[in-house]
Design an enzyme around this catalytic site. Structure first.
Site, mmCIF file in Angstrom:
data_model
loop_
_atom_site.group_PDB
_atom_site.id
_atom_site.type_symbol
_atom_site.label_atom_id
_atom_site.label_comp_id
_atom_site.label_asym_id
_atom_site.label_seq_id
_atom_site.Cartn_x
_atom_site.Cartn_y
_atom_site.Cartn_z
ATOM 1 N N GLU A 257 0.835 -1.207 0.000
ATOM 2 C CA GLU A 257 0.000 0.000 0.000
ATOM 3 C C GLU A 257 0.871 1.259 0.000
ATOM 4 O O GLU A 257 0.540 2.242 -0.661
ATOM 5 C CB GLU A 257 -0.945 -0.019 1.212
ATOM 6 C CG GLU A 257 -2.115 0.930 1.071
ATOM 7 C CD GLU A 257 -3.275 0.584 2.020
ATOM 8 O OE1 GLU A 257 -3.448 -0.605 2.365
ATOM 9 O OE2 GLU A 257 -3.981 1.510 2.415
ATOM 10 N N GLU B 8 2.071 1.615 -3.441
ATOM 11 C CA GLU B 8 0.952 2.039 -4.298
ATOM 12 C C GLU B 8 0.692 3.541 -4.145
ATOM 13 O O GLU B 8 0.488 4.252 -5.134
ATOM 14 C CB GLU B 8 -0.312 1.241 -3.925
ATOM 15 C CG GLU B 8 -1.496 1.524 -4.840
ATOM 16 C CD GLU B 8 -2.788 0.821 -4.382
ATOM 17 O OE1 GLU B 8 -2.781 0.206 -3.289
ATOM 18 O OE2 GLU B 8 -3.788 0.913 -5.111
ATOM 19 N N CYS C 168 -8.357 -1.895 4.306
ATOM 20 C CA CYS C 168 -8.226 -2.992 5.287
ATOM 21 C C CYS C 168 -9.542 -3.354 5.934
ATOM 22 O O CYS C 168 -9.730 -4.472 6.384
ATOM 23 C CB CYS C 168 -7.267 -2.599 6.412
ATOM 24 S SG CYS C 168 -5.688 -2.049 5.820
ATOM 25 N N SER D 275 -7.512 1.688 -2.221
ATOM 26 C CA SER D 275 -6.281 0.975 -2.536
ATOM 27 C C SER D 275 -6.657 -0.389 -3.088
ATOM 28 O O SER D 275 -7.623 -1.009 -2.630
ATOM 29 C CB SER D 275 -5.459 0.807 -1.256
ATOM 30 O OG SER D 275 -4.543 -0.253 -1.405
ATOM 31 N N LYS E 125 -15.543 -9.524 8.765
ATOM 32 C CA LYS E 125 -14.455 -10.300 8.151
ATOM 33 C C LYS E 125 -14.944 -11.647 7.634
ATOM 34 O O LYS E 125 -14.366 -12.220 6.721
ATOM 35 C CB LYS E 125 -13.319 -10.499 9.168
ATOM 36 C CG LYS E 125 -12.464 -9.245 9.376
ATOM 37 C CD LYS E 125 -11.469 -9.036 8.246
ATOM 38 C CE LYS E 125 -10.785 -7.671 8.343
ATOM 39 N NZ LYS E 125 -10.010 -7.358 7.125
ATOM 40 N N GLU F 296 -16.147 -10.869 4.234
ATOM 41 C CA GLU F 296 -15.015 -10.597 3.338
ATOM 42 C C GLU F 296 -14.385 -11.914 2.864
ATOM 43 O O GLU F 296 -14.105 -12.091 1.682
ATOM 44 C CB GLU F 296 -13.964 -9.747 4.064
ATOM 45 C CG GLU F 296 -12.789 -9.365 3.171
ATOM 46 C CD GLU F 296 -11.668 -8.673 3.927
ATOM 47 O OE1 GLU F 296 -11.340 -9.086 5.057
ATOM 48 O OE2 GLU F 296 -11.099 -7.710 3.384
ATOM 49 N N GLU G 72 -14.208 -13.644 -5.178
ATOM 50 C CA GLU G 72 -12.931 -13.357 -5.840
ATOM 51 C C GLU G 72 -11.722 -13.633 -4.939
ATOM 52 O O GLU G 72 -10.587 -13.592 -5.388
ATOM 53 C CB GLU G 72 -12.901 -11.906 -6.351
ATOM 54 C CG GLU G 72 -12.822 -10.824 -5.278
ATOM 55 C CD GLU G 72 -14.188 -10.405 -4.723
ATOM 56 O OE1 GLU G 72 -15.148 -11.189 -4.840
ATOM 57 O OE2 GLU G 72 -14.278 -9.303 -4.152
ATOM 58 N N CYS H 109 -10.377 -1.472 15.138
ATOM 59 C CA CYS H 109 -10.718 -2.902 15.290
ATOM 60 C C CYS H 109 -10.809 -3.355 16.749
ATOM 61 O O CYS H 109 -11.514 -4.316 17.046
ATOM 62 C CB CYS H 109 -9.697 -3.769 14.573
ATOM 63 S SG CYS H 109 -9.281 -3.177 12.937
#
Lengths: 459, 180
Positions: free
Chosen positions: A163, A166, A183, A203, A242, A245, A250, A387
């Site tokens: 990141e 990037e 994230c 990102s 999560k 996710e 994908e 978190c």
């Protein structure tokens, strides 16, 4: 056929009294219903952050009679036979799924633990709020039968490498700016749901959980000489989103679902208790290497401002080629919902924004849409303190203890950062090693395939 | 003969939203060990006030600490006493006969399994009701809507009389002015 996403936040209509305190903390107005009547969750809007689960106080009173039995309620929630009170807002867990896999001794299992779990897990065993217990957590996971106990913190360091590179690339070579962190899956889902036109600002990095998952089934599998197909990959998370996710279709760069199951901090505590492991009496043990080695920068991902601070520690050196003067970037830490900090890197004044609490990001996104954003990089975490205050964390009986818990978990997280030999992601020797032996370079071909992703508008 | 009247907790049904935070806070305040997280609870929450929710009304009901307490009079083993302006149950003396439950016009008493005994083979059932937490009720403190009030009868009377005096002096002056 598209695999169905795991959408798991629910409200038990029999227990809900319609007080609507959950709707006050829901960042996306997904809780619907009349005052005084049972509420329901609008799944199309819900980002599965689980803040409603944390605030709900409508429990199963022993002085009332319900049509649904306690064992039925536990079954609906995928919970073991615990005796704790049950509340109206809940999430469907994965306890039995993981327990079954662990019972198979031939299974080659790899587990990762998010940074925020080591500062909260002990609370479920009566230890003081915010106790720091990475060593006991590892010992418990080994006794539960996980073959390799790795760490999300390693993948957080990996996230910073990708990141940070990037960001520098988008600034120097052009690309969508400002760039947003990716994230937090609830935040990503929010952008996909409500601001699809801003997707390019996210990102392309996968979250640390998913980076760890894809490393487990590629590099990790090759180290142990096992086939990716044989690896059962589990993540222990402070987060209810999560789970969703990990179930995204994908997320299978290894050829298989990179993370097979996600347990919350609370569900891990159930597993430990059911296995009759005396948590408080466990020795301190260490994460397995190499995918369990981490820097202090990796561990601060668990608090608001942490991803930004970790990124700054590395990006400063990427841009200036000199080490940062003070590794503690205290200006990005704090409680305010929006914090703006400019970092002087000589030629470039790097303008950053840190947001905690999803509602606080809306005015900023409106600015970005109108082309009025005056910054380069924004970290967003959905939950109020990051978190450490996630929907899967230990639930406090009293609201006043919730505030205390956030405070203590935060200070334990920064303490753990300061205890680490390496404080910057790029100095983690096993990160350097994985690039040398396996990945090549940040943003390289292999990274692109295994560590980056794409997003889809929901509408 | 003058005496201080017993205090009690009173709920305002116009403010109450039915969240049950008061019940949870009450149950936690009466635990015999300190427990902070839900995951550490291995038994049900046993509050001493009870949310009432009907289509018309939402509010918790709890003991009024009656001056001429029917529960106290009904107890065959004198396990209910008046102590420092509160009606309290002596748990060790209680035989679980339910007379107090029948006698109470507010439904403010319930039988619960005492925790220590619940751990052993011979669970003991005892009567349980509001004890005003020794003068600082946990339910009042925890309510997110300030719907609960600790009514201290001595202070309440004094305060009401002061408010009334202020109001009446206003009326009176106005009246006097008009008269004049």
């Amino acid at each position: 056929m598209a695999k169905k996403l795991q959408e798991n936040i629910k409200i038990d209509a029999e227990l809900c009294t319609g007080c609507r305190r959950c709707s006050e903390v829901c960042p996306v107005d997904a809780i619907e219903g009349e005052e005084g009547k049972p509420q329901s969750v609008n799944i199309a809007k819900c980002v599965m952050c689980g803040q409603c689960v944390q605030i709900c106080s409508a429990y199963d009173s022993p002085f009332e009679q319900y049509a649904t039995s306690r064992s039925q309620r536990l079954k609906e929630r995928n919970m073991p036979m615990v005796k704790e009170p049950l509340f109206a807002a809940y999430y469907q867990g994965d306890f039995f799924k993981v327990k079954k896999q662990l019972a198979d001794k031939k299974q080659f299992s790899m587990v990762q633990c998010a940074p925020a779990v080591r500062v909260s897990l002990a609370e479920e065993f009566g230890m003081p709020l915010g106790s720091l217990v990475p060593g006991k957590m590892v010992a418990a996971l080994k006794r539960l039968g996980f073959t390799r106990v790795y760490d999300t913190n390693f993948a957080a360091d990996l996230t910073i490498m990708e990141e940070g590179s990037e960001l520098v690339k988008r600034i120097t070579e052009g690309g969508s700016l400002p760039m947003f962190t990716s994230c937090c899956p609830a935040w990503v889902k929010f952008v996909e749901n409500e601001y699809p036109e801003l997707i390019d600002h996210l990102s392309s990095c996968k979250s640390p959980q998913q980076m760890a998952g894809s490393m487990f089934k590629t590099y990790g599998a090759s180290i142990d000489g096992v086939d990716a197909r044989e690896v059962y990959s589990v993540a222990i998370m402070p987060c209810t989103c999560k789970k969703s996710e990990a179930s995204r279709p994908e997320m299978k760069s290894s050829g298989y679902q990179d993370v097979d199951a996600v347990l919350t901090t609370r569900e891990l505590a159930y597993l430990i208790k059911e296995a009759a492991i005396d948590f408080n009496d466990l020795p301190e043990e260490s994460f397995d290497k190499p995918l369990g080695m981490y820097s202090g920068a990796g561990t601060i991902f668990g608090v608001t401002g942490g991803v930004m601070e970790a990124a700054i520690r590395t990006a400063y050196e990427l841009i200036t080629k000199e080490p940062i003067e003070n590794v503690n970037v205290t200006s990005v830490r704090g409680e305010q919902g929006v914090r703006k900090v400019t970092l002087d890197t000589g030629a470039l004044k790097l303008k950053t924004v840190v947001v905690s609490g999803l509602k606080n990001v809306i005015p900023i996104l409106e600015d970005v849409q109108r082309g009025k954003a005056d910054f380069h990089f924004m970290e967003v975490m959905t939950c109020p303190a990051g978190c450490i205050s996630g929907g899967g964390q230990p639930k406090m009986l009293l609201p006043v203890d919730g505030r205390k818990a956030y405070e203590n978990r935060k200070s334990s997280t920064y303490q753990h950062d300061e205890e680490q030999h390496y404080r910057k992601s790029h100095e983690n020797p096993d990160i350097q090693d994985i690039y040398q032996k396996f990945l090549g370079e940040p943003l390289g071909h292999k990274s692109h395939k295994l560590l980056h992703t794409h997003y889809k508008p929901s509408r | 003969m003058s005496r201080n009247l017993n205090s009690f907790v009173l709920a305002d049904s116009k403010k109450c939203i039915g969240c049950r935070v008061c019940e949870v806070a009450c149950a936690v305040a009466h635990l015999d060990t300190e427990i902070k997280t839900v995951g550490n609870m291995n038994f049900s929450l046993n509050p001493r006030l009870y949310l009432v929710k009907t289509p018309e009304i939402t509010m918790p009901v709890q003991c009024r600490h009656c001056e001429d307490a029917p529960c106290l009079k009904s107890c065959p083993v004198s396990a209910i006493k008046e102590q420092s302006n509160r009606i309290v149950i002596d748990e060790a003396g209680c035989i679980g006969c339910k007379s107090c439950i029948i006698a109470c016009p507010f439904g403010a008493i319930e039988l619960i399994v005492s925790r220590q005994e619940a751990m052993g083979d011979d669970p003991e059932v005892i009567a349980s009701k509001c004890d005003l937490c020794g003068g600082a009720p946990a339910c009042v403190k925890a309510c997110p809507r300030e719907a609960l009030q600790y009514v201290d009868m001595v202070k309440e009377g004094t305060q009401r009389r002061i408010a009334a005096a202020n109001m009446m002096s206003g009326f009176h002056n106005e009246f006097m002015v008009r008269e004049g």
